[in-house]
Structure formats: C-alpha cells, structure tokens
Write an enzyme that holds these catalytic residues in place. Structure first.
Site, PDB file in Angstrom:
ATOM      1  N   ILE A   1       0.835  -1.205   0.000  1.00 58.05           N
ATOM      2  CA  ILE A   1       0.000   0.000   0.000  1.00 58.05           C
ATOM      3  C   ILE A   1       0.868   1.253   0.000  1.00 58.05           C
ATOM      4  O   ILE A   1       0.357   2.356   0.110  1.00 58.05           O
ATOM      5  CB  ILE A   1      -0.981   0.010   1.187  1.00 58.05           C
ATOM      6  CG1 ILE A   1      -0.237  -0.116   2.527  1.00 58.05           C
ATOM      7  CG2 ILE A   1      -1.990  -1.121   1.031  1.00 58.05           C
ATOM      8  CD1 ILE A   1      -1.132   0.100   3.734  1.00 58.05           C
ATOM      9  N   GLY A   2       2.178   1.067  -0.126  1.00 62.67           N
ATOM     10  CA  GLY A   2       3.057   2.227  -0.205  1.00 62.67           C
ATOM     11  C   GLY A   2       4.432   2.078   0.414  1.00 62.67           C
ATOM     12  O   GLY A   2       5.382   2.724  -0.025  1.00 62.67           O
TER      13      GLY A   2
ATOM     14  N   LYS B   1      16.056   4.233   2.755  1.00 59.53           N
ATOM     15  CA  LYS B   1      15.343   5.252   1.977  1.00 59.53           C
ATOM     16  C   LYS B   1      13.838   5.124   2.155  1.00 59.53           C
ATOM     17  O   LYS B   1      13.160   6.079   2.513  1.00 59.53           O
ATOM     18  CB  LYS B   1      15.719   5.128   0.491  1.00 59.53           C
ATOM     19  CG  LYS B   1      15.124   6.211  -0.386  1.00 59.53           C
ATOM     20  CD  LYS B   1      15.616   6.125  -1.839  1.00 59.53           C
ATOM     21  CE  LYS B   1      17.041   6.612  -1.968  1.00 59.53           C
ATOM     22  NZ  LYS B   1      17.444   6.818  -3.387  1.00 59.53           N
TER      23      LYS B   1
ATOM     24  N   LYS C   1      12.015  -4.984  13.322  1.00 65.85           N
ATOM     25  CA  LYS C   1      10.701  -4.790  13.929  1.00 65.85           C
ATOM     26  C   LYS C   1       9.911  -3.878  12.981  1.00 65.85           C
ATOM     27  O   LYS C   1      10.393  -3.475  11.948  1.00 65.85           O
ATOM     28  CB  LYS C   1      10.848  -4.169  15.315  1.00 65.85           C
ATOM     29  CG  LYS C   1      11.769  -4.980  16.239  1.00 65.85           C
ATOM     30  CD  LYS C   1      11.717  -4.544  17.700  1.00 65.85           C
ATOM     31  CE  LYS C   1      12.625  -3.380  18.007  1.00 65.85           C
ATOM     32  NZ  LYS C   1      12.699  -3.040  19.442  1.00 65.85           N
TER      33      LYS C   1
ATOM     34  N   GLY D   1       5.629   1.094  10.376  1.00 62.93           N
ATOM     35  CA  GLY D   1       4.520   1.897   9.851  1.00 62.93           C
ATOM     36  C   GLY D   1       3.694   2.598  10.903  1.00 62.93           C
ATOM     37  O   GLY D   1       3.284   3.737  10.725  1.00 62.93           O
ATOM     38  N   GLU D   2       3.431   1.924  12.011  1.00 61.07           N
ATOM     39  CA  GLU D   2       2.547   2.515  13.021  1.00 61.07           C
ATOM     40  C   GLU D   2       3.300   3.496  13.918  1.00 61.07           C
ATOM     41  O   GLU D   2       2.812   4.597  14.185  1.00 61.07           O
ATOM     42  CB  GLU D   2       1.891   1.423  13.892  1.00 61.07           C
ATOM     43  CG  GLU D   2       1.496   0.147  13.172  1.00 61.07           C
ATOM     44  CD  GLU D   2       0.471   0.308  12.077  1.00 61.07           C
ATOM     45  OE1 GLU D   2      -0.398   1.184  12.205  1.00 61.07           O
ATOM     46  OE2 GLU D   2       0.569  -0.430  11.074  1.00 61.07           O
TER      47      GLU D   2
END
Lengths: 211, 326, 739
Positions: C459-460, C624, C692, C695-696
């Site tokens: 999703i990205g 990156k 680990k 995203g969150e």
C-alpha cells in the site's frame, strides 16, 4: 465498450446535421421521448433540442503530441476522457472536485486540474499527461529525481505531483524550499512524502536540469 | 452530471443572446466552481455557454484605471507586472487563494461569481435557503464554525469565499457588465449582496448579464499593504478570517486607508468606520486597537463561530501593523 | 566482495512505473465490455426503506440495471446468520437503514456519466426512526466488549493517593483515512461460479476468503488482482459492503462492472478512526516516580459490529508503574463501522498518555524527557517478560540532541522567535512487533534470474523493494536479477499488510525460501559437479549468483548449474512463522518524536518548524523507504494534531465537511523539514532480519509531541484535537506580548 474513443480511430468527419440524423436513426424521436428523463422531455418539443442534449460533440485535441479528433458528450470532463475513453490512466482521480491535484495535467504548458474542465472546452489545446512527459526510455529529470528522493509511497498522487512539479519549476516558483512547499500545496500526498518531494524539486532546480 | 447542451459563442452579443433564449443556461469560463456544483447536483443547467472565446483577456492601463478583462486568469493577474507594482494587495490576495492549478483555470469574473462553501448549500439532502428558497437554513441551528458574523439574516449566514474579491473591495474597484440593454458599471462593493430575504441571490447581476471587466483606480497603495489570511491549514484552505489592508502613510500620519475582510459576511466586508477612524491618525498599536474595536461592533455570532469576533479583532490589528511596518 | 543489500537506501523496484503513470491501480483496468456503477446512498440515519422508485432512472440512456434489496441476487453466506446479529452490514439483505450514507441501490450503465446521472434519478422513500450519532449524548449506551475487558495490576486507582497527581480528559474527533485513491472495485463473473476482481485491498487472500464465505464458490474460482494500491492506512483491511454491492450488480448483468466511489462516500463507506474520549489519571512521588495510572476510554462503533482497538494498550506497559488499571467501552451509534487507521488505537491512546505525562512533568517541575527516562520500563511490566530488544533510551538521546532539547527554556511561554511564540515538545510511541505466517515461492530460472511470489500487498511502504534486498542478501544474487511479485490471490499465502508486520512476516518467508533454494542448488552441485563433491551446503559460499567452494578455487554460476543439468528452472516454496520466542519475550517497536512549533500570538496559528523522529525498529532493511514511512507517519500525525476532524450535524447524522477542501489533510506547506533517525540495531529474536515494524510507530505519539510543544510555546493545554487557531485565540487575553 466504454472505450468508444480510441486514439487511433479518427471518426469520419460529419457535419452537425448528419450527426443528428445519425442519432435520430439510432433511436427514433419516439423512443427518445419514452426513454428520456423529464429534463429532456421538456427539451424534446424541438428535435434539435433532443439532439443537442444527447449528441456527442466533436473536439480536436493534441494529446501528448498526437492530434486527435474525438467525439464526446459535453458533460465528459477532460480527466474522464483521458482515463475512460483514451486509456491514459496515469492521470488519477482523487476527489473529482479540484481539491487534491491528483488529476493535474498541462494544457498549453500550464498545469490545471483536469477534473474541473470539460473536454469540449479544450478545443484546439495541447494536453500533456504523465504518459507524455518522458521521451522514449529517457525519463524527465523530475521523474528521475522523484525516484532518487523517493518522492512517493503508494504512487497514486505521483503523476499529479510530477506534472505539478515540472510546471512549478517552469513558472519560477521553485526558488526555495518554502516557495516550493507553497506552490506544491495544490497536490495532496496522503502518504506524506512532501519532504522528499521538495528535495526532489530542489535537486532538479539546483542541477539546472529542467527539460 | 445532468446532460446539457454546450455552445461556444464567438462574440459578446452572441453570448448574451444565447443566455436570453434559455434561462436555465449558465456561462462557463474556468468552470472550477460551476462544474463542482454541477457534480454535486446543486446547479443543474440545461445549457452551458462557454465564453472562453470572447476577447476579455486584456490587462491594460487606461489613464487612471487599470482595466482587467473578465477572462484574465487568476494566476496571470497575480503575476502581472502592473498588478504587482501598482496593486500588490490584489496580487497577494490572489496568491492566498486556492492552488496554482486552480488559479490557472479560474477567471476574474468567475472568481466574483463563485458561490458559498457552506456545507448545507452543497449537500442537497440538507436544508438551505440559498439553494432551495424557503427550505430553511441548515447552518443557523447546525454547524456554523465557518459562517458569517456580519450582515447575515435569519435566512442565511453563508460567507463569500473569495480572497480576490476582498482585495478588489478594498481597492474601490468597479465591475463592468454587459447585458441585452448594453453596458453598465457597478461599484465593486455593491456587486455582491447581503442575504436578507433573498439569499438565493449572491449578487446584483441580472441573469442575462455578463461581467466583462473590472477596473481599479490608481492608488497610492503600493507599499503599506497586507493581506492576512487565517486558515485551518497553511495553504489550500478557505479563510476563517482574512483582512486586506492598504494605506498611505506620510510623516507618520495615515493619509488614506482601505480595510476589507473576508470569511465574515455574505460579501467582501469593507470597514468604512474603521477607515474613517484611522484617517489622519498616527499608525500606532493603540489606534489600530481602537479601529479594530470599531470594526467588530455589530458582530453577531452563532454556536460555533464566536471565535471569529475575537479572531477578527486580533487579525485586523495584526494586518494593520504589518501593513504599517511594511 | 559481497555487498550487503539490506540496510542500503535502494531505489524502489517499481519507482519507474510509479513516475511514468505505468502503475495500474484497480480502477485503471478496463476489461472488455466494462460497465460503470454508481451508488445511491441513504439520506437518513436510522429507519427503513419504504420504497425505491427506479422508473425515471431506468429510462435514462445507457442504464443496464439498478440493484437493491428488492432484486439483488441472493448471497448464500447471509443465511448463516440472522438479520440483526452483529455480523456487519449485510448489503441489500433487507430494507433496514443503520447509518446515513448506507448504500441502498447500485446503478449500472454503459458510461460513468450515465451511471452517475441515473443514480441521481432514483427516488427513495424512508420510514425514519430516531437516530443517535452524538457520543457525548449517548453515554448511557456505553458497554464493554468481551475482547476488551478491564485490566489491572496492583491497586486500582492508586494514583489518587500519590503526592502529585494529574487527571484530565482528552478527546479526539472522528478521523478518516482518506487515501488519495478512491475506493471501489471491478467485478466480473466469468461464469456463474467464477469471479475475477480488481480490488483495492491490503490483502488479496482475505478478500478471496470473504468472498468464498459469502458466495460459497470454490476458492480457486475467485481471482483477486491488487498489485498497486493507492494508499489505504487500514481502510482496505476488509471487504466493504460497496464491494459486495458491485459483485452483486455484476452477477445480475453478467458483465464486468466498475465502481469508484466519490470522496464524499469515503467518509461513510470505508471506515474511519472512531472519535473517542479518554480520561487519564496518574500519580507520582515528588521525585517523579509513577505510582499509579488509570486510563478510561470510550469510543464509538456501529450498531451492527463491535469495533475495538488498542486504545489503552500502551498504558499497560509503557512505564514502570506498579499500579495500573484500564477500562475501554464502546458506544454504538448510527454510524458505519470504524476500521483501524494508521497506528490504530495506540495513536489514540498515546495522545492521552503522552500528553498526561507532559502535564505531570510540569506539576513535578521535572523535564518531561527526564520524567520518561525516570519511569522507563526495562522489562515489560504487563507481561512480566524481558523485551526482545528495546533501545528507547538511545532514541530519546538521539532525538534530544538533534532537536536541541537542552537549549529549551523549560518554562512555558518563555521563548519567542521572530514575533512568534516558540515551543518544544516531545513524546514517545510504541507498537507491537509482530510476525505472522507467510509462504513464498522462489523460481530460479536458467538465465540466472530469481522470481519470488507471495500474495502480499504494497500500500506504499515498498514491500517488493525490501523483499528483493532480503533475497539478495541471502542468495548473493544481484538485486536487479530478482523480482518480487505480489498482489495476486493465485500466489502463495501472505496475510494482509497491516500492523507493521510485512517485512517481519513476508521477509522471514523470503529469507527462508532463499535458504531453501540455496540448499537445493547446493545439493545439485554436490551431486552433479565434481569439484563440489566433497563439500556440504553450509561450506559453500553464495555470491554474485554463483556457488563457490570454501577454498574459493571453484565457482559455478546458477545459470551454468541449471544449464548443465538441462533444468529450465528450480522452484522451491517455504512457509515461515515465528515460534517459541514470542512466548519468552515481549516484542515492541518504539519511536520518539520531537517537535518545534511557532504559534502566532494573535491569530493562534500553529506552524511546525522542525521535526525529529527517531525509531527503534530493529534493523532497517531499506533506509530510503523507511525514512519515507517515517515522514509519512509524521505528516499523518500533523493532520491528527492540527487539522483533521470529520464533523457531523447530529440533527441529520450527516457529515458537513466530507471532502478534501473542508476535511483538512495536511498539504505540503503544513510540513516542515523532517529529520529521521534510526537506532538501527538488530532485534536478536524476532526474525532472521532482526527487523521490527515501522509503519505505526511513525505516527503513534506524534500528536502529543505537537500538543506538548504548543503548551510549551503558549502555556495553553489543548486536550481536544485538532489544535485549530480558534483554540489558541485566548492567548491574547492573558498576554503581555506585543505583536
């Protein structure tokens, strides 16, 4: 088939009267009355008015360097023409109301929101979409800078960001990171790649590689 | 969108004639607001008259006035040398509105004709006297954080969303319109209306009239100007409150001053009493506070927009100070 | 020498497709004879459909059909449940209306314009009933779901006895994911029991599973394509009623049907972060040792589903505090069901917890960073387990140094710059570091290229790029010869992309399958190539697409090995999941956010000047794309802190700002230069990469950092997000500043 307008197939030239006759042949005036919504029923007192409502209009556009003679309903936006009829799906729909910039294309070199203009209003104009930005395999410097700086995540706003960025550079609105941030604010990136987008544009600006 | 027919007249007369024949028709120029409204079902014209072929794209100096064609694009106007040097307030206000893409589409005439951003106006499932006369005002008893504090009525508390118009109101512009009976001139501050009992009417333009140009008289306001726009995000948002200030200061005395506000009324809100109070006075914080206090007299607030009165009070002072020290 | 690929800032493998418009998202596909759909949605918030008049709409040009509960094809799966059970919105099952914006019919026509116009001609009559959309006014309906029981350790409400206490209420409005890509689907029944979907989803396999349950057709008859997804942030973690409606319409007309919903509909059809109210109470000794925390949260859900998330999760283990109790309740309203939105419940909870810690620090007159370090949990106090890795203190230190925390005058409203009130704030965030089960197949071709396949999603964040790097490290094959394919339901199983677990879950399977592949190649070489006869797979060196003997005397390329054996390809498959280590260790990622803000003294406008975010997310696979994820989370956090709020008019139950102009997601000008740092130390237990999730934690805690900075700048504590200018206007009434 939804893709009635193929870029390669130029419809035969017909004058307006002829086009109207075609329409009336396809669906007789009686049928049109039976099928028509009230709005059209009202207009249907004159057959010219029915035709005007249903009829597609010819429009001549130059898209990505290719001259096209097309036929569209007046209510078709430039964005929907590109995406649904010409299969140029690089240009994206994010809001359909000029509030996000995903549909940004160049018309005669100026960036605009293609969702808020009708295709028929662009008669005679030169349209450039993301598909027409690079020449062959050689990417535009802004495209390369976006890859280098990771100026995206999901990539959905990216065609609009890039078209906007190219115009931003041409306009002379890329003088500083602050100016870029302001003049790129018409392109929302929900993934939040803004910092990288600014860096990509600054990089091109400083490299003097504006094609 | 509903189906409609589309014509592209080549002359002003043909455009006006086309409108005369069909009263559900609309002129379209940039389309940035009209198509938006049509997609939402707020406006349902049966015919669009595309006026982009008309020769109304000129910006020129005519003696003591700057003549701006109605089809001049917002971006071109903001960047025009004559505007930047003689009316920088207009340039600043233009650049505070929308995005560069929209400014590349929106015209001067269209900007004046843009309709309110009131949510109840936009949502055809909720009441709105402006969209549907006598259906009630959704905003008065509803969510009204963005709504008017000046000049509203019990029928409508919507605000005019333009930035450009706030500057034009401050700069004593005149609107040139053409209709079946010929041309007429409307002072800019009389162009837009207050809602009163007819909130469906945004302005005093007759249905078959067309804006052809805006004229701005030559001013001494080239240095001490400020367009302050307070909004919920840094760019690409409508004003909570905006303040346009232009003044002429010499020998530490304000010789001449114009102040107008956006985001607070159904029309660009000129502040004549505050202007009067500051004319001939020194540009001091105390005088500015006094003027701001005069400006907010008569403000009427609703459940969620009470802050606008304080924000207006503060913003007027801030804009005056910025302009004075510019 | 072998160059390590993980840890490098490699460009995205699909970057070129994304910058040229060549990346195909679901709506970009155009199967032959595709029809267009538009939804008719409810304009009431509770009641029943009395009638639907489609006469005018059906007469409009090009209309193929209009499907509603009156004529929809049966959904066999609905029969497994009773109407009224909490099974989600079963679209077109009956005439009940549960929320405003609920789809009542779907119109199909041969062009988009015609479908949209015809939808506007459908007339729906309702029997309206009283609706409830206001949480504050509906607290009497609050209840507790069994998944989220009360938690306590030590003494309940021990904070009350502490010498220094703080207790306050924090509220967060309803927020909407609003990815740039509009939701929708293309559905095509190629036979009565064979369905092809082009979907916007975070997991093709879960779509397949849901459709199988509902339509009771064989799994292999359901094909789901979803290679590119234009952002989701959680909203594509399930199949929504709008997708079922489209599938039903396609079934009825037997042609491919495309639905793309409007931006307005994105507010009512695809979930949201529920609005919530939290009370945090905490007590400490005079020298700053926490003695008790009580965290009580209430959030909304729909009438037909209990949506829960980890609002109170972080409070249970973030600080070393002997007495902690939490309670989490739901209020069902006439709204659609929420769905996890980036950082889900933890983002909500961390705003309260990290604001409260900041507030307590001022009462204690202890630096807020110092207070956090003082109460640092060295082991997990909730589960009484060691952390698998925790470098939070290092992260605090890096962040403090980079933002210049020490130059901050600790007194609120003490700093000014260029006429602006300046302030610094910080906060921390955490989220579970998960590892699920995934299967990856690897195909090594005789031309030396390696293709990996798994039904994962992107999703990205750059899934394929990271997977290529992991595979390159294990196999020694150059990244440009490796392709990772995802987003196809025909590929081996991978879970949905969510909960920051893709690298951990799918990356582990990539690592495993690559090891399996190497073993296969090694065995091939040992059995077939004389020079390798005396060696073992473990002794072989794998570099540059070659097998090399330990003495480096003999090399054979993969191409040569396969060609010698006349093998067109070698294919292996591996399934991978975590083991016992998850029972022995608590596994979490951590983040630290520092923000410097300017507040305009008369207008209350907040502008963030500088952000430093530091992540302890284990080993970073791609520095990156990882940076991009971090700055993206920060931008989401800016929205949460300063601009985002979906506003309802409770009289109607309708949103008044359901568009991108009025629901303010941050624009470029809202964002300052952002510096991202990674502790970048391997977690020794979680997975082969030591990575680990990221995203969150990129977002979790961020809103509190801004709110804390605003307090430091102004002396005004805003506990009700977002911090819009009106909430800071009264600075001037108590002020002594000059403009």
């Amino acid at each position: 088939m939804p893709q009635e307008n193929k870029p390669s197939s130029v419809p035969p030239k017909k004058d307006k009267q002829e086009a109207r006759r075609d329409f009336l042949k396809q669906s007789s005036a009686v049928m049109a009355l039976a099928l028509a919504p009230p709005l059209v029923l009202k207009a249907a007192q004159h057959d010219e008015a029915i035709a005007a409502v249903f009829e597609k209009m010819p429009v001549n556009l130059e898209i990505n360097g290719k001259k096209m003679q097309l036929s569209v309903e007046p209510r078709v936006t430039l964005l929907d023409l590109l995406r649904e009829q010409l299969a140029l799906t690089g240009t994206k729909k994010g809001c359909d109301h000029g509030q996000c910039g995903a549909c940004t294309v160049h018309v005669n070199g100026q960036r605009i929101n293609s969702c808020l203009t009708l295709a028929v209003m662009q008669e005679g104009k030169k349209i450039t979409t993301i598909e027409g930005l690079s020449s062959g395999d050689q990417l535009h410097p802004v495209q390369e800078a976006f890859i280098r700086h990771d100026g995206f995540q999901c990539g959905y706003c990216t065609p609009g960001q890039i078209m906007s960025a190219v115009a931003c550079l041409h306009e002379g609105h890329a003088g500083s990171p602050e100016q870029i941030r302001e003049f790129m604010s018409g392109n929302i990136c929900r993934c939040g790649a803004y910092d990288n987008i600014v860096n990509a544009i600054m990089d091109v600006k400083n490299g003097g590689q504006i094609a | 969108m509903n189906p409609f027919s589309y014509v592209r007249p080549n002359s002003l007369k043909a455009a006006i004639d086309a409108m005369a024949r069909d009263h559900s028709a609309r002129f379209i120029a940039g389309g940035t607001n009209l198509l938006d409204l049509m997609k939402n079902g707020v406006t349902l014209p049966e015919k669009l008259i595309d006026i982009n072929q008309l020769p109304l794209r000129e910006i020129r100096q005519d003696g003591n006035t700057l003549h701006i064609g109605a089809l001049v694009l917002n971006s071109n106007l903001a960047a025009h040398e004559l505007v930047k040097t003689q009316h920088p307030l207009l340039s600043e206000a233009l650049l505070a509105g929308a995005s560069q893409q929209l400014r590349n589409m929106a015209t001067v005439g269209g900007n004046m004709m843009q309709r309110t951003r009131c949510s109840y106006f936009y949502d055809t499932s909720m009441p709105c006297n402006k969209r549907q006369p006598n259906s009630g005002c959704g905003a008065i008893g509803g969510i009204n954080r963005m709504h008017a504090i000046f000049g509203a009525s019990d029928n409508c508390i919507a605000v005019h969303p333009s930035d450009m118009c706030v500057a034009l109101a401050a700069l004593d512009a005149t609107v040139l319109v053409a209709g079946p009976k010929g041309e007429r001139r409307i002072p800019f501050t009389d162009f837009h209306r207050l809602p009163g009992n007819t909130p469906q009417l945004d302005n005093n333009l007759a249905k078959n009239e067309l804006i052809t140009a805006v004229e701005i008289p030559t001013h001494p306001f080239t240095k001490h100007i400020c367009y302050l726009k307070v909004r919920d995000r840094a760019s690409y948002a409508f004003a909570l409150v905006s303040v346009a200030v232009a003044m002429d200061i010499s020998d530490n005395v304000i010789r001449n001053i114009r102040i107008a506000m956006g985001g607070v009324a159904h029309k660009p809100w000129r502040l004549p009493d505050a202007e009067k109070a500051l004319t001939g006075k020194a540009p001091t914080s105390d005088n500015f506070r006094l003027a701001a206090n005069i400006a907010i007299q008569g403000a009427k607030t609703y459940a969620h927009n009470g802050f606008k009165k304080d924000l207006a009070f503060n913003s007027i002072q801030t804009a005056l100070l910025k302009a004075a020290t510019a | 020498m072998k160059k390590q690929q993980t840890g490098q800032p490699m460009n995205r493998v699909d970057g070129r497709l994304k910058v040229t418009g060549g990346a195909k998202y679901f709506a970009d596909h155009q199967p032959a004879d595709m029809q267009y759909a538009a939804l008719v949605c409810s304009t009431i918030s509770c009641g029943a459909i009395a009638s639907i008049n489609t006469t005018k709409a059906l007469r409009a040009p090009g209309v193929a059909d209009i499907v509603s509960h009156l004529n929809a094809p049966p959904v066999p799966g609905y029969k497994k449940t009773n109407p009224g059970d909490k099974n989600g919105l079963q679209i077109f099952r009956d005439n009940r209306i549960y929320s405003n914006g609920q789809p009542v019919a779907i119109v199909v026509a041969n062009t988009m314009e015609r479908a949209v116009y015809a939808a506007s001609l459908v007339e729906v009559q309702y029997n309206q009933e009283t609706h409830y959309t206001n949480m504050e006014a509906s607290m009497d309906k609050a209840f507790q779901n069994n998944r989220m029981k009360d938690y306590s350790r030590g003494e309940i409400n021990a904070w009350q006895k502490a010498p220094v206490t703080h207790s306050a209420q924090y509220t967060i409005p309803l927020e909407v994911h609003n990815p740039m890509e509009l939701a929708g689907i293309i559905a095509h029944w190629t036979s009565p029991d064979t369905l092809t979907l082009y979907a916007k989803t975070q997991g093709v396999k879960s779509v397949q599973e849901t459709i199988q349950e509902l339509f009771e057709i064989p799994e292999q008859n359901i094909t789901v394509h979803s290679r590119f997804v234009g952002g989701a942030f959680g909203m594509a973690l399930r199949v929504w009623p709008l997708e079922i409606a489209t599938i039903l319409a396609a079934k009825k007309i037997r042609k491919p049907v495309k639905l793309v919903i409007t931006r307005e509909q994105m507010f009512t059809l695809v979930g949201y972060r529920p609005n919530s109210s939290q009370t945090i109470s905490m007590g400490a000794t005079a020298d700053g040792k926490l003695t008790g925390i009580t965290h009580e949260a209430v959030a909304i859900t729909s009438p037909y589903e209990d949506f829960t998330e980890g609002i109170v999760a972080m409070t249970k283990f973030m600080y070393d505090c002997p007495n902690v109790n939490t309670r989490y309740q739901l209020v069902p309203l006439n709204m659609s069901t929420p769905i996890w939105m980036r950082g889900p419940g933890e983002a909500t909870g961390s705003f309260a917890l990290e604001s409260a810690i900041d507030e307590l620090s001022y009462k204690l007159k202890i630096d807020p960073l110092q207070l956090r370090i003082l109460n640092h949990a060295d082991t997990d106090p909730e589960r009484n387990l060691p952390f698998s890795s925790k470098y939070l203190k290092e992260a605090y230190q890096i962040g403090a140094e980079k933002i210049g925390w020490s130059s901050r005058n600790p007194a609120p409203r003490s700093m000014q710059e260029n006429g602006m009130l300046a302030g610094y704030g910080m906060s921390s965030g955490t989220f579970g570091a998960y590892r699920g089960k995934a299967t990856v197949s690897a195909i090594l071709k005789a031309d030396g290229t390696l293709t990996l396949q798994s039904a994962a999603a992107d999703i990205g964040p750059g899934t394929a790029t990271a997977m290529v790097q992991i595979a390159a490290d294990v196999t020694g094959i150059s990244p440009d010869k490796i392709t990772f394919m995802l987003g196809e339901s025909s590929f081996p199983y991978a879970p949905e992309q969510g909960g920051s677990a893709t690298v951990s879950t799918v990356g582990s399977a990539v690592s495993d399958v690559c090891h399996t592949l190497l073993k296969e190649l090694a065995n091939l070489a040992i059995s077939q190539v004389p020079a390798f006869k005396q060696t073992t797979p473990e002794q072989i060196i794998y570099e540059d697409g070659q097998l090399i003997t330990a003495d480096r005397q003999t090399k054979i390329t993969h191409e040569a090995l396969l060609q010698q054996q006349k093998l067109p390809e070698v294919k292996v498959t591996a399934t991978s999941q975590g083991g016992e280590e998850r029972k022995k260790y608590s596994m979490y990622s951590f983040s630290v956010h520092f923000a410097k803000v300017h507040v305009h003294p008369t207008t209350g406008v907040v502008r963030i000047q500088h952000i430093v975010s530091v992540a302890d997310a284990g080993a970073i696979v791609n520095t990156k794309t990882a940076r991009s994820q971090m700055i993206g989370g920060v931008v989401g956090g800016i929205g949460m802190a300063l601009t985002e709020e979906a506003i309802l008019d409770h009289r109607f139950g309708r949103f008044v700002n359901n568009n991108y102009a009025d629901y303010h997601v941050p624009v470029n000008a809202d964002t300052p230069p952002t510096d991202v740092y990674f502790v970048n130390k391997k977690d020794p237990y979680i997975n082969p990469m030591g990575s680990k999730g990221l995203g969150e934690i990129a977002l979790i805690g961020f809103a509190a950092a801004v709110s804390n900075a605003v307090f430091h700048a102004t002396g005004i504590r805003v506990r009700d997000l977002p911090i819009t200018p009106d909430k800071l206007l009264h600075i001037t009434s108590t002020e002594n500043t000059n403009t």
